[in-house]
Structures are given as structure tokens and as C-alpha cells.
Write a protein that holds these residues in place. Structure first.
Motif, PDB file in Angstrom:
ATOM      1  N   PRO A 146       0.835  -1.208   0.000  1.00 22.70           N
ATOM      2  CA  PRO A 146       0.000   0.000   0.000  1.00 22.70           C
ATOM      3  C   PRO A 146       0.871   1.260   0.000  1.00 22.70           C
ATOM      4  O   PRO A 146       0.578   2.213  -0.744  1.00 22.70           O
ATOM      5  CB  PRO A 146      -0.776  -0.135   1.315  1.00 22.70           C
ATOM      6  CG  PRO A 146      -0.883  -1.613   1.533  1.00 22.70           C
ATOM      7  CD  PRO A 146       0.391  -2.196   1.007  1.00 22.70           C
ATOM      8  N   LEU A 147       1.918   1.224   0.784  1.00 25.70           N
ATOM      9  CA  LEU A 147       2.837   2.373   0.794  1.00 25.70           C
ATOM     10  C   LEU A 147       3.414   2.617  -0.595  1.00 25.70           C
ATOM     11  O   LEU A 147       3.441   3.748  -1.090  1.00 25.70           O
ATOM     12  CB  LEU A 147       3.975   2.123   1.797  1.00 25.70           C
ATOM     13  CG  LEU A 147       5.017   3.232   1.912  1.00 25.70           C
ATOM     14  CD1 LEU A 147       4.384   4.523   2.403  1.00 25.70           C
ATOM     15  CD2 LEU A 147       6.162   2.820   2.832  1.00 25.70           C
ATOM     16  N   GLY A 148       3.858   1.560  -1.208  1.00 27.49           N
ATOM     17  CA  GLY A 148       4.411   1.675  -2.552  1.00 27.49           C
ATOM     18  C   GLY A 148       3.392   2.235  -3.534  1.00 27.49           C
ATOM     19  O   GLY A 148       3.728   3.036  -4.417  1.00 27.49           O
ATOM     20  N   ARG A 149       2.168   1.821  -3.349  1.00 30.29           N
ATOM     21  CA  ARG A 149       1.105   2.296  -4.259  1.00 30.29           C
ATOM     22  C   ARG A 149       0.895   3.801  -4.142  1.00 30.29           C
ATOM     23  O   ARG A 149       0.562   4.461  -5.119  1.00 30.29           O
ATOM     24  CB  ARG A 149      -0.215   1.579  -3.950  1.00 30.29           C
ATOM     25  CG  ARG A 149      -0.170   0.092  -4.207  1.00 30.29           C
ATOM     26  CD  ARG A 149      -1.539  -0.454  -4.590  1.00 30.29           C
ATOM     27  NE  ARG A 149      -1.362  -1.595  -5.469  1.00 30.29           N
ATOM     28  CZ  ARG A 149      -1.298  -1.487  -6.800  1.00 30.29           C
ATOM     29  NH1 ARG A 149      -1.443  -0.330  -7.369  1.00 30.29           N
ATOM     30  NH2 ARG A 149      -1.104  -2.562  -7.532  1.00 30.29           N
ATOM     31  N   THR A 150       1.077   4.314  -2.940  1.00 29.19           N
ATOM     32  CA  THR A 150       0.859   5.756  -2.771  1.00 29.19           C
ATOM     33  C   THR A 150       1.903   6.569  -3.534  1.00 29.19           C
ATOM     34  O   THR A 150       1.703   7.745  -3.808  1.00 29.19           O
ATOM     35  CB  THR A 150       0.908   6.164  -1.282  1.00 29.19           C
ATOM     36  OG1 THR A 150       2.207   5.902  -0.760  1.00 29.19           O
ATOM     37  CG2 THR A 150      -0.123   5.414  -0.476  1.00 29.19           C
ATOM     38  N   LEU A 151       3.007   5.916  -3.861  1.00 25.39           N
ATOM     39  CA  LEU A 151       4.040   6.625  -4.624  1.00 25.39           C
ATOM     40  C   LEU A 151       3.638   6.765  -6.088  1.00 25.39           C
ATOM     41  O   LEU A 151       4.160   7.617  -6.815  1.00 25.39           O
ATOM     42  CB  LEU A 151       5.357   5.865  -4.536  1.00 25.39           C
ATOM     43  CG  LEU A 151       6.569   6.625  -4.027  1.00 25.39           C
ATOM     44  CD1 LEU A 151       7.827   5.791  -4.174  1.00 25.39           C
ATOM     45  CD2 LEU A 151       6.749   7.948  -4.725  1.00 25.39           C
ATOM     46  N   LEU A 152       2.719   5.931  -6.494  1.00 25.33           N
ATOM     47  CA  LEU A 152       2.315   5.907  -7.897  1.00 25.33           C
ATOM     48  C   LEU A 152       1.794   7.260  -8.376  1.00 25.33           C
ATOM     49  O   LEU A 152       2.077   7.695  -9.484  1.00 25.33           O
ATOM     50  CB  LEU A 152       1.236   4.837  -8.081  1.00 25.33           C
ATOM     51  CG  LEU A 152       1.589   3.559  -8.838  1.00 25.33           C
ATOM     52  CD1 LEU A 152       3.057   3.219  -8.748  1.00 25.33           C
ATOM     53  CD2 LEU A 152       0.746   2.400  -8.321  1.00 25.33           C
ATOM     54  N   GLU A 153       1.041   7.905  -7.489  1.00 24.36           N
ATOM     55  CA  GLU A 153       0.413   9.145  -7.917  1.00 24.36           C
ATOM     56  C   GLU A 153       1.432  10.260  -8.207  1.00 24.36           C
ATOM     57  O   GLU A 153       1.427  10.818  -9.309  1.00 24.36           O
ATOM     58  CB  GLU A 153      -0.604   9.594  -6.866  1.00 24.36           C
ATOM     59  CG  GLU A 153      -1.518  10.690  -7.371  1.00 24.36           C
ATOM     60  CD  GLU A 153      -2.667  10.944  -6.401  1.00 24.36           C
ATOM     61  OE1 GLU A 153      -3.311  11.983  -6.501  1.00 24.36           O
ATOM     62  OE2 GLU A 153      -2.891  10.067  -5.526  1.00 24.36           O
ATOM     63  N   PRO A 154       2.303  10.590  -7.244  1.00 22.82           N
ATOM     64  CA  PRO A 154       3.324  11.600  -7.560  1.00 22.82           C
ATOM     65  C   PRO A 154       4.186  11.210  -8.752  1.00 22.82           C
ATOM     66  O   PRO A 154       4.568  12.070  -9.552  1.00 22.82           O
ATOM     67  CB  PRO A 154       4.166  11.679  -6.282  1.00 22.82           C
ATOM     68  CG  PRO A 154       3.653  10.649  -5.355  1.00 22.82           C
ATOM     69  CD  PRO A 154       2.341  10.189  -5.826  1.00 22.82           C
ATOM     70  N   LEU A 155       4.445   9.920  -8.886  1.00 23.22           N
ATOM     71  CA  LEU A 155       5.227   9.465 -10.027  1.00 23.22           C
ATOM     72  C   LEU A 155       4.473   9.716 -11.325  1.00 23.22           C
ATOM     73  O   LEU A 155       5.067  10.107 -12.334  1.00 23.22           O
ATOM     74  CB  LEU A 155       5.517   7.971  -9.873  1.00 23.22           C
ATOM     75  CG  LEU A 155       6.950   7.564  -9.556  1.00 23.22           C
ATOM     76  CD1 LEU A 155       7.648   8.567  -8.674  1.00 23.22           C
ATOM     77  CD2 LEU A 155       7.000   6.176  -8.936  1.00 23.22           C
ATOM     78  N   LYS A 156       3.187   9.509 -11.265  1.00 22.66           N
ATOM     79  CA  LYS A 156       2.360   9.725 -12.438  1.00 22.66           C
ATOM     80  C   LYS A 156       2.383  11.209 -12.819  1.00 22.66           C
ATOM     81  O   LYS A 156       2.464  11.559 -13.997  1.00 22.66           O
ATOM     82  CB  LYS A 156       0.933   9.269 -12.139  1.00 22.66           C
ATOM     83  CG  LYS A 156       0.002   9.339 -13.318  1.00 22.66           C
ATOM     84  CD  LYS A 156      -1.317   8.618 -13.031  1.00 22.66           C
ATOM     85  CE  LYS A 156      -2.377   8.912 -14.079  1.00 22.66           C
ATOM     86  NZ  LYS A 156      -3.547   9.635 -13.535  1.00 22.66           N
ATOM     87  N   ALA A 157       2.327  12.057 -11.817  1.00 18.89           N
ATOM     88  CA  ALA A 157       2.380  13.496 -12.082  1.00 18.89           C
ATOM     89  C   ALA A 157       3.655  13.851 -12.833  1.00 18.89           C
ATOM     90  O   ALA A 157       3.642  14.637 -13.787  1.00 18.89           O
ATOM     91  CB  ALA A 157       2.312  14.267 -10.762  1.00 18.89           C
ATOM     92  N   LEU A 158       4.722  13.219 -12.413  1.00 12.96           N
ATOM     93  CA  LEU A 158       6.006  13.463 -13.060  1.00 12.96           C
ATOM     94  C   LEU A 158       5.999  12.948 -14.500  1.00 12.96           C
ATOM     95  O   LEU A 158       6.516  13.598 -15.409  1.00 12.96           O
ATOM     96  CB  LEU A 158       7.097  12.750 -12.260  1.00 12.96           C
ATOM     97  CG  LEU A 158       8.340  13.539 -11.891  1.00 12.96           C
ATOM     98  CD1 LEU A 158       8.042  14.990 -11.628  1.00 12.96           C
ATOM     99  CD2 LEU A 158       8.998  12.901 -10.676  1.00 12.96           C
ATOM    100  N   ARG A 159       5.417  11.783 -14.681  1.00 11.09           N
ATOM    101  CA  ARG A 159       5.334  11.206 -16.029  1.00 11.09           C
ATOM    102  C   ARG A 159       4.550  12.127 -16.943  1.00 11.09           C
ATOM    103  O   ARG A 159       4.917  12.363 -18.095  1.00 11.09           O
ATOM    104  CB  ARG A 159       4.624   9.857 -15.984  1.00 11.09           C
ATOM    105  CG  ARG A 159       5.521   8.666 -15.911  1.00 11.09           C
ATOM    106  CD  ARG A 159       5.102   7.546 -16.861  1.00 11.09           C
ATOM    107  NE  ARG A 159       3.680   7.334 -16.929  1.00 11.09           N
ATOM    108  CZ  ARG A 159       2.974   6.678 -16.023  1.00 11.09           C
ATOM    109  NH1 ARG A 159       3.575   6.188 -14.964  1.00 11.09           N
ATOM    110  NH2 ARG A 159       1.685   6.530 -16.170  1.00 11.09           N
TER     111      ARG A 159
END
Lengths: 138, 138
Positions: free
Chosen positions: B91-104
DNA sequence: CCGTATCCCTTATGATACTG
DNA sequence: CAGTATCATAAGGGATACGG
């Protein structure tokens, strides 16, 4: 191209992929620091050195040139003695601030969890080497 | 602590600063790729190797262990032959997905600008070395 | 299949000294 | 002040081969 599964990040694997480029840029140890330090406004070389105080002039120059090349900041030379050079984020550079901020906020919210996890992991590691091998998996 | 000016990112310069830790992690050449690849769901080692096809097993292992240590993904060993190991975002790792997506998304929107800037810069570079020195600054 | 062990090389980064 | 030049070191990453 395949449109299901992991394909939408398929091009992430391409070295020429946009994301890769950006992650390479922000992956730079100093680049993100410089960008965020410049968020407040233009700074001159020596000011940057003081703020990002551990960096050597050589490295700082490299980073600044790279960022300038990518159009993320401008380098302004004032014709005076002693010389003065200002570095300032471009509008493009400023747009990077927001995603970077999101990352910072994620960081601040989740470091404690990450650190706790590290401690756990390292403890288990230490315990594992003391335990005899051939042990049943976790 | 000083509360004005650049102070709010002051701690960004501290090596122990949360942001620094996160930027170090995502700065890793492969870590963000792995995370984004795992966004779809769990994958086994060999599948990761195929997807992130250029990476060697050694490096992939290093990255996976680091991410596991930080609590961003789990490593599940199935006791069977041939062996099977699944990697899955926490779950923690999943929360990183969003900021990473913003960067993408930032990347995809702005690469063209960055590339154009690079071309400009390199052209000016090339022109500069042909021009005599002692030239008036930009 | 899932890694680990070695060796090697490129790149990143740092210390230091010097110039326009 | 704002860098550049040089040297030295280390860290990252890769190729290959082997083990559980």
C-alpha cells in the motif's frame, strides 16, 4: 501496439522515452535541489554554493549547465567587476515545481514508514545470518 | 529556525532530509521503472526481467531488495520447484504511484520543449567555439 | 527459476589549485 | 566572483559464469 496490461508504461523502458529523460534529470543528485532552491527566486552562483553547501563548484556548474541546456533555468551574466551571474528558473522550470512538491510532500508523509521498514528489514537480516540455513521460507 | 526565504527547503540540503531520501530512491535508474511496472499487479522475477529487459539480474536484485527494505514492495517466495518469487507493491508503494504519475505527465507534456531547448543550446555552443573569444556576454 | 559471485569499466563526485 | 583544470576515488552498472 498492445493496449492492455503494462503496455502503457511500455515505453518507459525505452531510453528515449520522455519519462526516462525526466527521471534521469530529476534523478540527478543535485538537480532537484537546485530547482527547489531557485523556487524562491534568482540566485547567483555563490549563493547557490552556500545554500547547497556541500557541492563543489565543478559539480554545481555541471548541474547548472545541464538545467540551462534543458531550458529549466536561465543563466544571466552581468558585465561588471566583480562578475555576477544569476540563475533563475524559466517558466518551464517553474512548472516542474509542482510535481516536485508532490514528491516532497509524499516524502514528508512517508519517511517515518520507510525508516521503520528499514529497521525491521535490517533486524530480520541480522537475525537471519545468526540462524542456520535451510530454514523454511519466511 | 528561520521561517522566511528559502528556509522551508532548508532541510532539503540535509542528507537525512526526507526529500533527499525519496529523491535518492526515485533517482535510482531502475527503481521508478520497477515501481511503475508493478503498478499493474504482482510480477515474478523473470517477468520483471523481461519487462525491464535491459537490466541484469544483479542490478534488478539490488533494486528489488532496496525497495523491499523501504517497504515499497513485498517479496513472496513460493516453496515449489521450479522456484517462484513474486514482487508486489505494498500500500505504501502504491501511494508513490500518484506523484510518479504526475512526473510522467509533466514529462510527456514538456519533453518537446526540453529537446528543443537542447538543440538551441547545442547550436549556440557550436557557434560559440567558432567565434573569437572576448566576445560581449550574451 | 531465482538468484549470487566475480571481474571490469564507465560515470559521478570530490579535493585542490589556478585563471579571467 | 565565477568558474576551469587536473587528479584521484568511489559508486553504479554491466557481462559472464556458477550455485541452490
Amino acid at each position: 501496439m498492445d493496449t492492455k496490461g503494462a503496455s502503457f508504461i511500455g515505453n518507459v523502458m525505452d531510453p528515449d522515452c520522455p519519462s526516462r529523460m525526466v527521471f534521469a534529470r530529476i534523478g540527478d543528485k543535485w538537480a532537484t535541489l537546485v530547482i527547489q532552491v531557485l523556487a524562491e527566486g534568482p540566485l547567483r552562483f555563490s549563493e547557490l554554493r552556500q545554500t547547497v553547501h556541500v557541492v563543489t563548484p565543478k559539480v554545481l556548474t555541471q548541474v547548472l549547465r545541464a538545467l540551462e541546456r534543458d531550458g529549466l533555468l536561465t543563466r544571466t551574466v552581468f558585465a561588471q567587476v566583480p562578475p555576477r551571474v544569476d540563475y533563475e528558473l524559466t517558466p518551464l522550470g517553474r512548472t516542474l515545481l509542482e510535481p516536485l512538491k508532490a514528491l516532497r510532500e509524499w516524502a514528508e508523509s512517508n519517511v517515518s514508514a520507510m525508516l521503520a521498514s528499514r529497521d525491521d528489514y535490517d533486524e530480520r537480516e541480522d537475525a537471519a545470518i545468526l540462524r542456520p540455513p535451510g530454514h523454511p521460507g519466511r
